[in-house]
Motif scaffolding. Structure first.
Motif, short mmCIF file in Angstrom:
data_model
loop_
_atom_site.label_atom_id
_atom_site.label_comp_id
_atom_site.label_asym_id
_atom_site.label_seq_id
_atom_site.Cartn_x
_atom_site.Cartn_y
_atom_site.Cartn_z
N TRP A 27 0.85 -1.19 0.00
CA TRP A 27 0.00 0.00 0.00
C TRP A 27 0.88 1.24 0.00
O TRP A 27 1.85 1.32 0.78
CB TRP A 27 -0.91 0.00 1.23
CG TRP A 27 -1.94 -1.07 1.17
CD1 TRP A 27 -3.23 -0.94 0.77
CD2 TRP A 27 -1.78 -2.45 1.53
NE1 TRP A 27 -3.88 -2.14 0.84
CE2 TRP A 27 -3.01 -3.08 1.31
CE3 TRP A 27 -0.70 -3.20 2.01
CZ2 TRP A 27 -3.21 -4.44 1.55
CZ3 TRP A 27 -0.89 -4.55 2.26
CH2 TRP A 27 -2.13 -5.17 2.03
N ARG B 168 -5.04 1.41 -8.93
CA ARG B 168 -6.20 1.64 -8.06
C ARG B 168 -5.80 2.65 -7.00
O ARG B 168 -4.87 2.43 -6.22
CB ARG B 168 -6.67 0.35 -7.40
CG ARG B 168 -7.24 -0.66 -8.38
CD ARG B 168 -7.60 -1.97 -7.69
NE ARG B 168 -8.73 -1.83 -6.79
CZ ARG B 168 -8.67 -1.98 -5.48
NH1 ARG B 168 -7.51 -2.22 -4.88
NH2 ARG B 168 -9.76 -1.87 -4.74
N THR C 247 -1.92 -0.73 -3.96
CA THR C 247 -3.11 0.08 -3.73
C THR C 247 -2.66 1.44 -3.21
O THR C 247 -1.90 1.51 -2.24
CB THR C 247 -4.05 -0.57 -2.71
OG1 THR C 247 -4.42 -1.87 -3.17
CG2 THR C 247 -5.31 0.27 -2.53
#
Length: 396
Positions: free
Chosen positions: A5, A77, A54
């Motif tokens: 992330w 994304r 992400t």
């Protein structure tokens, strides 16, 4: 390699990016310039750290527009998390210091654990243009309001009777103030010549304005200190308001023309109370994409017309106004509902019923706005125009 992330604390000139793994361990922490070459290099370096990335970011436009475009353009994304949410979440992390690196780490971690964040999507071109145009129109309207307030304050200081006699939101009184600002000047001119002067400049209702101005001039024969300078300022500000009115009118034409190019323009414009300007503001606030709102409840919550529960202990059924919502979208819903009361029988009946139930005016309008959200959402989902319900037939 596993999922990772990346959190971006966005800024105007630079961003800070922190990448973490599933255990919260930092894999990268870097400050990058808000320039495409550096952003592309950051993207490549982050992609080398994991199979599935992400992204989270605390801005959805402005200084973050380029980095968002780079990410979405490369199929990444990315989720938006508000700065307010990051500020509150930071209290649950170790240390009281605030740095860009810490904020980026919090963004990355919140993106990892939360499931309610807004997915960033590529906005259609028309909605993006309308967002820019409506924002500029809002600035012009705010400038006009401030200028009118300054104008009224100055006019009240030297000629309060004229301020009471004129409606400075209309073009005629503003035109008068570009030529005459003091009682003595108006008395010297007289009603007939003032009426002719106004009519030559295309002012509607020149006779009524001239009579009201001369009546005000007849009630004041005292000259206040600083009258000459204040009169010059009144002339200047009145000219500025006229120019701003022209700019707003031109912007309205431009917005209406661009709005009609959107695929949902006919659907939105067909709903009573929702014309081209409010329709354009709706598209600007929502991005023109109803896929982001799975239900009308979500759209109503985003627009601030759905009450939030506030229960505690033995207290239940307590509702309050939400605090996190899009102010511009709420204005669209509320204003269009208010207009529809005057032009739509269905809306009027619903409003009257809520008033009969004991609701205050604002509460009744908000209830109507919430009901209309369901209609807007359904119309856009089905791609059909609004059709008023036929009047109920009286029983034989």
């Amino acid at each position: 390699m596993a999922a990772i992330w990346a959190g971006i604390d966005a800024g105007k000139t630079h961003h800070h990016c922190v990448v973490i793994d599933e255990n919260g361990r930092r894999l990268l922490s870097r400050r990058v310039a808000n320039d495409e070459p550096e952003l592309l290099q950051l993207l490549a370096d982050v992609l080398d750290l994991g199979d599935e990335v992400t992204w989270g970011i605390d801005l959805a436009d402005g200084g973050a527009a380029l980095v968002i475009a780079v990410l979405l353009g490369h199929g990444q994304r990315a989720f938006y998390i508000s700065g307010r949410a990051i500020n509150r979440a930071s209290e649950g992390y170790r240390g009281e210091g605030k740095t860009d690196a810490k904020d980026a780490a919090v963004i990355a971690d919140q993106t990892r654990i939360r499931r309610d964040l807004q997915l960033l999507r590529t906005s259609d071109e028309v909605a993006t243009d309308l967002k820019i145009l409506t924002a500029h129109r809002s600035d012009l309207v705010a400038d006009r309001t401030r200028t009118v307030n300054r104008l009224r304050a100055l006019l009240t200081g030297i000629f309060p009777a004229l301020d009471r006699a004129l409606d400075l939101t209309n073009a005629g009184p503003l035109t008068l103030l570009t030529g005459y600002q003091t009682p003595a000047a108006l008395r010297r001119l007289g009603t007939k010549r003032l009426e002719s002067w106004l009519r030559n400049r295309g002012v509607r209702g020149a006779g009524q304005i001239a009579e009201a101005a001369l009546e005000a001039a007849g009630s004041q024969h005292t000259s206040v200190p600083g009258e000459r300078t204040a009169a010059w300022m009144v002339h200047t500000l009145a000219a500025q308001v006229i120019a701003l009115n022209q700019q707003v009118a031109e912007m309205d034409k431009l917005i209406a023309a661009r709005f009609r190019e959107h695929r949902d323009a006919e659907i939105l414009a067909g709903l009573p109370g929702l014309g081209p300007i409010l329709g354009a503001e709706f598209l600007a606030a929502t991005g023109g994409d109803m896929d982001a709102f799975a239900t009308p409840d979500r759209l109503a919550g985003f627009g601030g017309v759905a009450p939030a529960p506030r229960d505690s202990g033995k207290i239940s059924g307590n509702l309050r106004r939400p605090q996190r919502y899009n102010r511009k979208l709420q204005r669209v819903f509320y204003t269009s509902a208010l207009i529809s009361i005057r032009c739509c029988e269905e809306s009027r009946r619903f409003y009257d019923r809520k008033r009969a139930e004991g609701k205050r005016h604002t509460q009744a309008v908000l209830a109507l706005a919430r009901r209309r959200v369901n209609v807007i959402w359904a119309l856009l989902r089905d791609g059909r125009r609004y059709e008023p319900a036929p009047p109920a037939r009286a029983a034989a």
